[in-house]
Motif scaffolding. Structure first.
Motif, mmCIF file in Angstrom:
data_model
loop_
_atom_site.group_PDB
_atom_site.id
_atom_site.type_symbol
_atom_site.label_atom_id
_atom_site.label_comp_id
_atom_site.label_asym_id
_atom_site.label_seq_id
_atom_site.Cartn_x
_atom_site.Cartn_y
_atom_site.Cartn_z
ATOM 1 N N LEU A 164 0.827 -1.205 0.000
ATOM 2 C CA LEU A 164 0.000 0.000 0.000
ATOM 3 C C LEU A 164 0.866 1.262 0.000
ATOM 4 C CD1 LEU A 164 -2.768 -1.138 2.521
ATOM 5 C CD2 LEU A 164 -2.957 -0.930 0.030
ATOM 6 N N LYS A 165 1.969 1.213 0.719
ATOM 7 C CA LYS A 165 2.890 2.360 0.725
ATOM 8 C C LYS A 165 3.484 2.586 -0.657
ATOM 9 C CE LYS A 165 6.671 1.898 3.142
ATOM 10 N NZ LYS A 165 7.577 1.784 4.320
ATOM 11 N N LEU A 166 3.864 1.489 -1.325
ATOM 12 C CA LEU A 166 4.420 1.572 -2.671
ATOM 13 C C LEU A 166 3.395 2.151 -3.649
ATOM 14 C CD1 LEU A 166 6.450 0.831 -4.971
ATOM 15 C CD2 LEU A 166 5.341 -1.424 -5.010
ATOM 16 N N GLU A 169 -3.927 -3.590 -12.431
ATOM 17 C CA GLU A 169 -2.958 -4.288 -11.575
ATOM 18 C C GLU A 169 -2.946 -3.713 -10.160
ATOM 19 O OE1 GLU A 169 0.264 -6.755 -10.294
ATOM 20 O OE2 GLU A 169 -1.198 -6.914 -11.919
ATOM 21 N N SER A 170 -2.931 -2.388 -10.049
ATOM 22 C CA SER A 170 -2.874 -1.767 -8.726
ATOM 23 C C SER A 170 -4.167 -1.991 -7.943
ATOM 24 C CB SER A 170 -2.581 -0.267 -8.849
ATOM 25 O OG SER A 170 -3.613 0.411 -9.526
ATOM 26 N N THR A 171 -5.281 -2.041 -8.645
ATOM 27 C CA THR A 171 -6.569 -2.325 -7.988
ATOM 28 C C THR A 171 -6.551 -3.714 -7.369
ATOM 29 O OG1 THR A 171 -7.762 -0.861 -9.497
ATOM 30 C CG2 THR A 171 -9.059 -2.518 -8.321
ATOM 31 N N LEU A 172 -6.008 -4.693 -8.105
ATOM 32 C CA LEU A 172 -5.889 -6.044 -7.576
ATOM 33 C C LEU A 172 -4.998 -6.078 -6.345
ATOM 34 C CD1 LEU A 172 -6.136 -9.141 -7.631
ATOM 35 C CD2 LEU A 172 -4.301 -9.171 -9.351
ATOM 36 N N LEU A 173 -3.857 -5.389 -6.414
ATOM 37 C CA LEU A 173 -2.930 -5.386 -5.282
ATOM 38 C C LEU A 173 -3.551 -4.724 -4.055
ATOM 39 C CD1 LEU A 173 0.394 -4.513 -7.146
ATOM 40 C CD2 LEU A 173 -0.145 -6.683 -6.012
ATOM 41 N N ARG A 174 -4.243 -3.607 -4.265
ATOM 42 C CA ARG A 174 -4.894 -2.931 -3.129
ATOM 43 C C ARG A 174 -5.990 -3.814 -2.513
ATOM 44 N NH1 ARG A 174 -3.632 2.263 -2.061
ATOM 45 N NH2 ARG A 174 -2.583 3.486 -3.681
ATOM 46 N N LYS A 175 -6.783 -4.451 -3.368
ATOM 47 C CA LYS A 175 -7.856 -5.304 -2.862
ATOM 48 C C LYS A 175 -7.284 -6.495 -2.103
ATOM 49 C CE LYS A 175 -12.154 -6.484 -2.379
ATOM 50 N NZ LYS A 175 -13.051 -5.666 -1.524
ATOM 51 N N ALA A 176 -6.237 -7.111 -2.651
ATOM 52 C CA ALA A 176 -5.608 -8.245 -1.982
ATOM 53 C C ALA A 176 -5.011 -7.836 -0.639
ATOM 54 C CB ALA A 176 -4.532 -8.858 -2.879
ATOM 55 N N ALA A 177 -4.418 -6.642 -0.588
ATOM 56 C CA ALA A 177 -3.841 -6.140 0.663
ATOM 57 C C ALA A 177 -4.920 -5.935 1.725
ATOM 58 C CB ALA A 177 -3.089 -4.840 0.409
ATOM 59 N N SER A 178 -6.082 -5.456 1.292
ATOM 60 C CA SER A 178 -7.177 -5.254 2.248
ATOM 61 C C SER A 178 -7.744 -6.592 2.719
ATOM 62 C CB SER A 178 -8.282 -4.393 1.637
ATOM 63 O OG SER A 178 -8.983 -5.081 0.621
ATOM 64 N N MET A 234 -2.165 -15.654 -2.975
ATOM 65 C CA MET A 234 -1.265 -16.604 -2.310
ATOM 66 C C MET A 234 -0.041 -15.891 -1.752
ATOM 67 S SD MET A 234 0.742 -19.903 -3.910
ATOM 68 C CE MET A 234 1.809 -18.815 -4.873
ATOM 69 N N TYR A 235 0.525 -14.959 -2.546
ATOM 70 C CA TYR A 235 1.700 -14.231 -2.077
ATOM 71 C C TYR A 235 1.380 -13.400 -0.834
ATOM 72 C CZ TYR A 235 4.200 -15.423 -6.418
ATOM 73 O OH TYR A 235 4.812 -16.083 -7.447
ATOM 74 N N PHE A 236 0.183 -12.800 -0.792
ATOM 75 C CA PHE A 236 -0.206 -12.035 0.392
ATOM 76 C C PHE A 236 -0.435 -12.959 1.599
ATOM 77 C CE2 PHE A 236 -1.056 -8.475 -2.496
ATOM 78 C CZ PHE A 236 -0.597 -7.411 -1.727
ATOM 79 N N ALA A 237 -1.051 -14.108 1.341
ATOM 80 C CA ALA A 237 -1.236 -15.083 2.429
ATOM 81 C C ALA A 237 0.112 -15.561 2.956
ATOM 82 C CB ALA A 237 -2.077 -16.258 1.934
ATOM 83 N N ASN A 238 1.058 -15.774 2.032
ATOM 84 C CA ASN A 238 2.422 -16.164 2.434
ATOM 85 C C ASN A 238 3.042 -15.095 3.334
ATOM 86 O OD1 ASN A 238 2.229 -18.476 0.905
ATOM 87 N ND2 ASN A 238 3.511 -17.729 -0.776
ATOM 88 N N GLY A 239 2.809 -13.839 2.973
ATOM 89 C CA GLY A 239 3.354 -12.730 3.767
ATOM 90 C C GLY A 239 2.775 -12.701 5.172
ATOM 91 N N ALA A 240 1.488 -12.983 5.275
ATOM 92 C CA ALA A 240 0.860 -13.039 6.595
ATOM 93 C C ALA A 240 1.415 -14.196 7.415
ATOM 94 C CB ALA A 240 -0.658 -13.174 6.447
ATOM 95 N N ALA A 241 1.635 -15.332 6.742
ATOM 96 C CA ALA A 241 2.177 -16.505 7.433
ATOM 97 C C ALA A 241 3.603 -16.264 7.901
ATOM 98 C CB ALA A 241 2.114 -17.726 6.527
ATOM 99 N N ALA A 242 4.351 -15.499 7.104
ATOM 100 C CA ALA A 242 5.757 -15.230 7.443
ATOM 101 C C ALA A 242 5.873 -14.384 8.706
ATOM 102 C CB ALA A 242 6.448 -14.536 6.276
ATOM 103 N N LYS A 243 4.846 -13.637 9.025
ATOM 104 C CA LYS A 243 4.872 -12.765 10.207
ATOM 105 C C LYS A 243 4.596 -13.539 11.490
ATOM 106 C CE LYS A 243 3.459 -8.369 8.118
ATOM 107 N NZ LYS A 243 2.418 -7.304 8.134
ATOM 108 N N ASP A 246 -13.801 -14.035 -1.077
ATOM 109 C CA ASP A 246 -14.115 -12.603 -1.064
ATOM 110 C C ASP A 246 -13.777 -11.941 -2.399
ATOM 111 O OD1 ASP A 246 -14.971 -12.914 1.494
ATOM 112 O OD2 ASP A 246 -13.399 -11.679 2.430
ATOM 113 N N LEU A 247 -12.630 -12.299 -2.959
ATOM 114 C CA LEU A 247 -12.236 -11.687 -4.224
ATOM 115 C C LEU A 247 -13.127 -12.173 -5.367
ATOM 116 C CD1 LEU A 247 -10.318 -9.719 -5.586
ATOM 117 C CD2 LEU A 247 -8.740 -11.612 -6.001
#
Length: 286
Positions: free
Chosen positions: A204-206, A234-243, A276-285, A258-259
């Motif tokens: 989101l910052k990017l 592309e950015s709409t998808l990234l923002r939606k996935a981040a939310s 999947m990449y966003f879910a991976n990021g959540a799991a990594a935390k 949801d998507l």
């Protein structure tokens, strides 16, 4: 490995990318006084090919170069250049970590085993260099912090360090008169990790940084040039996935549901991969 030099305008030319050897797009921006080369290439051969094609087409050769971030495929070609090179302080610091690396198979495999290198890059390096591993990491000679404006003569390039999950030192290049934004790899996930991933915060910052530029053309290094409409998609998808990753605490199945509801249709492969990449990021935390 057929690469084409594409003339975008009287100011801009670029060399198309290659997948197996991970060659990114190289671009030249020409003004009345200077020509800027964007990224150094993944090898001397890559950089030399770009310069040779420019020369053959009667284009002005670069008088300076810059690198978007520290990854090998954007910097190893600097050894073929004899012009000043520009990078952020953070990029130079990251490049310094590579200077004493050895590039024989055993050394590469050891770094993969310890997590310093990743298999994806190890395979691409072997494919690009074969047995000839005369790799030199050449340091940039001009450094900047945060941003740098270059007047090429009637053409203005703004170098802005925006960061990203992919590389914290990531810099984009905005060619004002062409309304072109060279994104490099900023929209790619973090790859130097046990699992490739995005994080909602960094993404989101990017995207907020990118939205500050009045661009009509966007350059994605390992893909192609895309339009404003394609970037917005592309950015709409990234923002939606981040939310969604925040809303569902990284629950991938729920994120997909949801998507799917949001899109009103079955998800496409790239959409599922992004989630999947966003879910991976959540799991990594955790």
């Amino acid at each position: 490995m057929s690469q084409q030099l594409i003339t975008l305008s009287d100011r801009i030319s670029y060399l198309t990318p290659v997948g197996p050897t991970d060659r990114p797009i190289l671009m030249s921006v020409t003004g009345e006084r200077h020509t800027l080369m964007i990224d150094g290439g993944n090898s001397k051969a890559h950089a030399d090919l770009f310069l040779e094609k420019l020369k053959t087409e009667g284009k002005t050769l670069p008088t300076m170069a810059m690198v978007t971030h520290w990854h090998w495929d954007h910097i190893f070609g600097l050894a073929a250049l004899s012009i000043p090179t520009i990078a952020s302080y953070d990029t130079k610091k990251a490049m310094e970590e590579l200077v004493n690396f050895k590039w024989d198979d055993q050394s590469i495999d050891e770094r993969v085993a310890t997590g310093v290198e990743i298999q994806f890059c190890a395979d691409a390096i072997r494919e690009e260099f074969k047995e000839n591993r005369d790799i030199q990491v050449v340091m940039p000679s001009i450094l900047f912090e945060d941003e740098l404006t270059i007047d090429l003569g009637g053409v203005t390039c703004l170098l802005k360090q925006v960061g990203s999950d992919h590389a914290k030192d990531s810099t984009v290049v905005y060619v004002k008169e062409e309304k072109l934004l060279f994104l490099g790899d900023v929209t790619a996930p973090l790859m130097y990790a046990p699992i490739w991933h995005y994080t909602a915060e960094e993404t989101l910052k990017l995207l907020d940084h990118i939205d500050q530029f009045d661009a009509e053309t966007y350059v994605i290094s390992h893909y192609k040039l895309i339009s404003k409409a394609e970037y917005v998609q592309e950015s709409t998808l990234l923002r939606k996935a981040a939310s969604l990753v925040n809303k569902q605490n990284g629950d991938l199945d729920q994120m997909k549901r949801d998507l799917t509801d949001f899109c009103g249709r079955p998800l496409e492969e790239n959409e599922e991969e992004t989630l999947m990449y966003f879910a991976n990021g959540a799991a990594a935390k955790t």
